[in-house]
Design an enzyme around this catalytic site. Sequence first.
Site, PDB file in Angstrom:
ATOM      1  N   GLU A  71      46.522  16.495  -3.292  1.00  8.03           N
ATOM      2  CA  GLU A  71      45.628  17.498  -3.879  1.00  8.03           C
ATOM      3  C   GLU A  71      45.320  18.546  -2.827  1.00  8.03           C
ATOM      4  O   GLU A  71      45.073  18.220  -1.660  1.00  8.03           O
ATOM      5  CB  GLU A  71      44.282  16.906  -4.322  1.00  8.03           C
ATOM      6  CG  GLU A  71      44.288  16.027  -5.535  1.00  8.03           C
ATOM      7  CD  GLU A  71      42.867  15.575  -5.908  1.00  8.03           C
ATOM      8  OE1 GLU A  71      41.893  16.095  -5.303  1.00  8.03           O
ATOM      9  OE2 GLU A  71      42.736  14.713  -6.785  1.00  8.03           O
ATOM     10  N   GLU A 106      38.692  22.301 -16.273  1.00  4.59           N
ATOM     11  CA  GLU A 106      38.328  21.175 -17.138  1.00  4.59           C
ATOM     12  C   GLU A 106      36.818  21.201 -17.379  1.00  4.59           C
ATOM     13  O   GLU A 106      36.028  20.920 -16.479  1.00  4.59           O
ATOM     14  CB  GLU A 106      38.760  19.863 -16.493  1.00  4.59           C
ATOM     15  CG  GLU A 106      40.267  19.767 -16.289  1.00  4.59           C
ATOM     16  CD  GLU A 106      40.660  18.611 -15.389  1.00  4.59           C
ATOM     17  OE1 GLU A 106      40.431  17.443 -15.777  1.00  4.59           O
ATOM     18  OE2 GLU A 106      41.182  18.876 -14.278  1.00  4.59           O
ATOM     19  N   LYS A 121      34.213  18.064 -16.603  1.00  5.34           N
ATOM     20  CA  LYS A 121      34.075  17.419 -15.300  1.00  5.34           C
ATOM     21  C   LYS A 121      32.621  17.476 -14.860  1.00  5.34           C
ATOM     22  O   LYS A 121      31.904  18.445 -15.122  1.00  5.34           O
ATOM     23  CB  LYS A 121      34.971  18.099 -14.262  1.00  5.34           C
ATOM     24  CG  LYS A 121      36.457  17.893 -14.508  1.00  5.34           C
ATOM     25  CD  LYS A 121      37.266  18.086 -13.243  1.00  5.34           C
ATOM     26  CE  LYS A 121      37.077  16.880 -12.341  1.00  5.34           C
ATOM     27  NZ  LYS A 121      37.945  16.960 -11.142  1.00  5.34           N
ATOM     28  N   GLU A 132      33.758  22.105  -9.573  1.00  2.00           N
ATOM     29  CA  GLU A 132      34.662  21.079 -10.098  1.00  2.00           C
ATOM     30  C   GLU A 132      35.332  21.516 -11.397  1.00  2.00           C
ATOM     31  O   GLU A 132      36.421  21.051 -11.724  1.00  2.00           O
ATOM     32  CB  GLU A 132      33.905  19.776 -10.341  1.00  2.00           C
ATOM     33  CG  GLU A 132      33.417  19.085  -9.086  1.00  2.00           C
ATOM     34  CD  GLU A 132      34.549  18.431  -8.310  1.00  2.00           C
ATOM     35  OE1 GLU A 132      35.545  18.033  -8.939  1.00  2.00           O
ATOM     36  OE2 GLU A 132      34.440  18.335  -7.087  1.00  2.00           O
TER      37      GLU A 132
END
Length: 334
Positions: A259, A307, A310, A316
Site C-alpha cells: 500500500e 470508499e 470507511k 480514509e
Amino acid sequence: MARKDVASMFAAALFIGAFAAVPTSVQSIGVCYGVIGNNLPSRSDVVQLYRSKGINGMRIYFADGQALSALRNSGIGLILDIGNDQLANIAASTSNAASWVQNNVRPYYPAVNIKYIAAGNEVQGGATQSILPAMRNLNAALSAAGLGAIKVSTSIRFDEVANSFPPSAGVFKNAYMTDVARLLASTGAPLLANVYPYFAYRDNPGSISLNYATFQPGTTVRDQNNGLTYTSLFDAMVDAVYAALEKAGAPAVKVVVSESGWPSAGGFAASAGNARTYNQGLINHVGGGTPKKREALETYIFAMFNENQKTGDATERSFGLFNPDKSPAYNIQF
C-alpha cells in the site's frame, strides 16, 4: 489501511538541497481494491476498469468470490488477503488452512493470477502471535495442494520498523518479525510493507518538505552510515525496511510495497493536486528501485476508489484514484 504512526526520526536530519531524481517507468504497478462503500461499481465493471487503464496488479482484502470470479483470465496479478479476523483459525491447524485454500484458492487458480497470499494486514497486539503459524500452515496447505508457486507473506505497518532514520539504522521493533523474515527467506516470498510518506509529512510538516514527500525536486538527504543519497521520503522508508530485513538475517528477501498513496481531501495537505503529484510520482519512480536496491519495486497504490463507508479520519474516505462512478478523482497515467 489504517492511520500510520510513522516514526518521527525522519525529521531529525532532513535538509533542503538541490538534487532531483530522474523518474523511471515501472513495468508492473497495482492498485488496492477495497469495497467499504455502498455506491461502488460491480466487481466485473471494476476488473474492466483495471484492464482499460492498463493496471495489471490488484490487492483485495478478503477472499471475495465475486471479485475472484471477475478476475478469471484477466491476467491481473493478485495479492489475496486473509482477514485479520481469520488468522487465529488458520494458525490453529493445518487442516483449517487446507480448508481455506480449498475454498478460496483452488477454485480460481491459475485462471486467477494469485501471486501472494497476505496472512493479515497491519496485525497488531496479541494477534501478531498468529502470523507465523498461519503462514506456516498456509505454506503447507498450498504445497500439499500443488499450489506452491503462490507465495505467503504478511502485510506490515511501517511502524514495525524502529530507528528508521537514517534508513540504514532500520530494525524491526518486535521479535516475531525476525522469525517472519527468516520464513520468507526460506520460501522465497517477499515482505509486504505499507509505506505512506503522507503520514510522515502530516505529522512533521516543519521538518519534512512537501517536495521530499511527493517525489518533487529540491531535497537531498544523505545517510551518513553508508553514503547513500535520498531525494524522496518513500525511498528512505523502503530502504529502512530493507535494513531491518538485513538485521533480521534475511538480506535476500525482497520488499513489495503493498500500500502507498495520498488522500485528495479530508485533512492536512490532502488535496487532489498533492494526491496526483504523489501518485504520478510513485508510478514514474518505482521502476528504478531505491538507492539501496536498484531494481524495479513492485508497488500497489491505495486505493482504487473513494470508499464512503470507511471509518476513521476523513482522509480514509479520500484515497481513491477513481470516484464510485468510475470517473477519475484526478488525472493520472499508468
